[in-house]
Design a protein around this motif. Structure first.
Motif, PDB file in Angstrom:
ATOM      1  N   LYS A 191       0.825  -1.204   0.000  1.00 46.47           N
ATOM      2  CA  LYS A 191       0.000   0.000   0.000  1.00 46.47           C
ATOM      3  C   LYS A 191       0.863   1.259   0.000  1.00 46.47           C
ATOM      4  O   LYS A 191       0.572   2.230  -0.715  1.00 46.47           O
ATOM      5  CB  LYS A 191      -0.910  -0.011   1.220  1.00 46.47           C
ATOM      6  CG  LYS A 191      -1.830   1.187   1.321  1.00 46.47           C
ATOM      7  CD  LYS A 191      -2.705   1.098   2.563  1.00 46.47           C
ATOM      8  CE  LYS A 191      -3.613   2.330   2.691  1.00 46.47           C
ATOM      9  NZ  LYS A 191      -4.442   2.257   3.923  1.00 46.47           N
ATOM     10  N   ALA A 194       2.422   1.605  -3.460  1.00 44.86           N
ATOM     11  CA  ALA A 194       1.421   2.048  -4.435  1.00 44.86           C
ATOM     12  C   ALA A 194       1.093   3.520  -4.250  1.00 44.86           C
ATOM     13  O   ALA A 194       0.948   4.265  -5.229  1.00 44.86           O
ATOM     14  CB  ALA A 194       0.154   1.197  -4.287  1.00 44.86           C
ATOM     15  N   TYR A 200      -0.862   1.610  -8.508  1.00 45.03           N
ATOM     16  CA  TYR A 200      -1.647   0.767  -7.609  1.00 45.03           C
ATOM     17  C   TYR A 200      -1.774  -0.675  -8.123  1.00 45.03           C
ATOM     18  O   TYR A 200      -1.592  -1.635  -7.371  1.00 45.03           O
ATOM     19  CB  TYR A 200      -3.037   1.379  -7.396  1.00 45.03           C
ATOM     20  CG  TYR A 200      -2.990   2.721  -6.721  1.00 45.03           C
ATOM     21  CD1 TYR A 200      -2.846   2.806  -5.341  1.00 45.03           C
ATOM     22  CD2 TYR A 200      -3.079   3.899  -7.459  1.00 45.03           C
ATOM     23  CE1 TYR A 200      -2.800   4.038  -4.715  1.00 45.03           C
ATOM     24  CE2 TYR A 200      -3.023   5.144  -6.845  1.00 45.03           C
ATOM     25  CZ  TYR A 200      -2.886   5.208  -5.468  1.00 45.03           C
ATOM     26  OH  TYR A 200      -2.821   6.432  -4.844  1.00 45.03           O
TER      27      TYR A 200
END
Length: 236
Positions: A191, A194, A200
């Motif tokens: 996360k 990204a 992402y």
């Protein structure tokens, strides 16, 4: 910057961080799995006990664990276990200040959850062992403790391995839940990567591939032990 550079090693890539996160996920999973096995073994024994209290406690434990969301258990342990332990220590006359860190909280929380499911897997394996085996052990003079460790456990393991293998895969995936308490395991690293790069799809797909590889290797390992245990059981 292309995706090869982003998934590379060194200052420009994120693979170093992803591997560290994957290793932390494995450490949490192994710790929680072992805690769950210990709790599950005690729970399975309690459910087979002649004591009404022991059976009631074990049944309540498994019912609660299977009814309450896992993430709620993690939150309860992470945010309240420190206060609860401090309170218990103060009642015993000890004034010790400490903070339960994320790794310990995650391992205990997932272990408690695993224990509820391990209890049922191990109980089912114990029940599947022929009653005549226990009676024969008593007939040759073995105590209940010796019978359990020398007769029941060796015969229940081949029966329990498929279920225990599934529980390992579950706890490996559930290790991602500890990212919600800020522990930097694989999903949280993905996360962060990204968010920092705005790629992402790339990093979430990379996290998925890493989990797929870990699960695949785990399945092969458990399958190997299942085959070995099955052959040993047949020879016996």
């Amino acid at each position: 910057m292309n995706w090869l550079s982003l998934l590379g090693f060194g200052a420009q890539g994120w693979s170093d961080e992803l591997l560290k996160g994957a290793w932390l996920s494995i450490e949490i999973s192994v710790s929680a799995y072992l805690i769950g096995l210990i709790l599950g073994l005690f729970g399975a024994i309690a459910k087979q006990s002649k004591s009404v209290v022991a059976r009631s406690v074990a049944s309540t434990y498994t019912t609660v664990i299977r009814s309450v969301p896992d993430i709620l258990v993690i939150f309860l342990i992470y945010y309240s276990a420190t206060d609860a332990l401090s309170y218990l220590l103060s009642m015993s006359g000890l004034s010790v200040q400490f903070q339960l860190n994320g790794f310990v909280a995650a391992a205990i929380a997932l272990g408690v959850v695993q224990g509820g499911y391990s209890t049922e897997v191990l109980r089912g394996a114990i029940v599947a062992v022929a009653r005549g085996q226990t009676e024969a052990a008593f007939a040759v003079g073995l105590t209940r403790k010796q019978t359990f460790f020398l007769v029941i456990i060796p015969q229940m393991l081949p029966l329990a391995l498929p279920g225990l293998g599934n529980l390992w895969l579950i706890v490996l995936k559930e290790s991602s839940l500890v990212s919600l308490i800020g522990f930097t395991e694989l999903v949280l690293v993905g996360k962060m990567a990204a968010g920092a790069t705005r790629h992402y799809l790339l990093f979430y797909a990379a996290v998925g591939v890493v989990f797929l590889v870990m699960s695949g290797v785990s399945s092969l390992v458990f399958h190997y032990f299942e085959v070995k245990a099955s052959h040993a059981w047949r020879r016996t």
